[in-house]
Design a protein around this motif. Sequence first.
Motif, PDB file in Angstrom:
ATOM      1  N   MET A   1       0.850  -1.178   0.000  1.00  0.00           N
ATOM      2  CA  MET A   1       0.000   0.000   0.000  1.00  0.00           C
ATOM      3  C   MET A   1       0.894   1.239   0.000  1.00  0.00           C
ATOM      4  N   ASN A   2       0.559   2.191  -0.835  1.00  0.00           N
ATOM      5  CA  ASN A   2       1.321   3.430  -0.877  1.00  0.00           C
ATOM      6  C   ASN A   2       0.362   4.609  -0.785  1.00  0.00           C
ATOM      7  N   PHE A   3       0.592   5.452   0.188  1.00  0.00           N
ATOM      8  CA  PHE A   3      -0.292   6.585   0.458  1.00  0.00           C
ATOM      9  C   PHE A   3      -0.479   7.486  -0.762  1.00  0.00           C
ATOM     10  N   PHE A   4       0.580   7.751  -1.483  1.00  0.00           N
ATOM     11  CA  PHE A   4       0.493   8.669  -2.623  1.00  0.00           C
ATOM     12  C   PHE A   4      -0.261   8.051  -3.793  1.00  0.00           C
ATOM     13  N   ARG A   5      -0.087   6.762  -4.027  1.00  0.00           N
ATOM     14  CA  ARG A   5      -0.854   6.094  -5.078  1.00  0.00           C
ATOM     15  C   ARG A   5      -2.343   6.071  -4.729  1.00  0.00           C
ATOM     16  N   LEU A  77      -1.018  13.295   7.209  1.00  0.00           N
ATOM     17  CA  LEU A  77       0.152  12.544   7.658  1.00  0.00           C
ATOM     18  C   LEU A  77       0.879  13.354   8.714  1.00  0.00           C
ATOM     19  N   ILE A  78       1.584  12.661   9.593  1.00  0.00           N
ATOM     20  CA  ILE A  78       2.554  13.324  10.462  1.00  0.00           C
ATOM     21  C   ILE A  78       3.842  12.506  10.416  1.00  0.00           C
ATOM     22  N   GLN A  83       9.637   7.041  20.855  1.00  0.00           N
ATOM     23  CA  GLN A  83      10.396   5.913  21.392  1.00  0.00           C
ATOM     24  C   GLN A  83       9.650   4.606  21.163  1.00  0.00           C
ATOM     25  N   THR A  84       8.388   4.565  21.552  1.00  0.00           N
ATOM     26  CA  THR A  84       7.616   3.326  21.419  1.00  0.00           C
ATOM     27  C   THR A  84       6.430   3.468  20.473  1.00  0.00           C
ATOM     28  N   GLY A  85       5.967   4.684  20.254  1.00  0.00           N
ATOM     29  CA  GLY A  85       4.791   4.904  19.423  1.00  0.00           C
ATOM     30  C   GLY A  85       3.488   4.744  20.181  1.00  0.00           C
ATOM     31  N   LEU A  93      -3.611   6.729  15.739  1.00  0.00           N
ATOM     32  CA  LEU A  93      -2.795   6.805  14.539  1.00  0.00           C
ATOM     33  C   LEU A  93      -2.190   5.447  14.204  1.00  0.00           C
ATOM     34  N   VAL A  94      -1.931   5.223  12.937  1.00  0.00           N
ATOM     35  CA  VAL A  94      -1.345   3.981  12.452  1.00  0.00           C
ATOM     36  C   VAL A  94      -0.003   4.303  11.814  1.00  0.00           C
ATOM     37  N   GLU A  95       1.033   3.577  12.206  1.00  0.00           N
ATOM     38  CA  GLU A  95       2.355   3.783  11.622  1.00  0.00           C
ATOM     39  C   GLU A  95       2.382   3.215  10.207  1.00  0.00           C
ATOM     40  N   LEU A  96       2.716   4.059   9.234  1.00  0.00           N
ATOM     41  CA  LEU A  96       2.823   3.610   7.856  1.00  0.00           C
ATOM     42  C   LEU A  96       4.203   3.038   7.576  1.00  0.00           C
TER      43      LEU A  96
END
Length: 120
Positions: A1-5, A77-78, A83-85, A93-96
């Motif tokens: 998955m790509n955010f820009f696409r 996006l941010i 350190q741990t998320g 939020l979800v880490e991409l």
Amino acid sequence: MNFFRLNKDRKTPILCFTEYPNLTRKHIMENDGYKEVFGDSIPLVQVRGLVDGENDMVQIINSDGATEVYIAKGADLIVDNTQTGSSLKKAGLVELETIMHSSAGLYAGVSCVDEKNGKS
């Protein structure tokens, strides 16, 4: 998955808030999805009233801290240092992806004498 696409047909700018605008711009420009959608165009960066770049469909905005609160203010996006998320996950939020790993260290200069060195 790509955010820009996934967002290639969008009519409004992609807003990214961060305390690391130069690192973020470099990373975005190296992204295959970004290159596919936007080519070599340089994302717009805004830092304290200064604006640089040409692609206003991807805007990187300096956050000056507490970056996660910008999600509620319309960020798509941010890019944040964590350190741990766990606080970002608590905010929903979800880490991409991970851009880089870092570590902290304590360093002493050559002027450090034995007395000062012993205090550490």
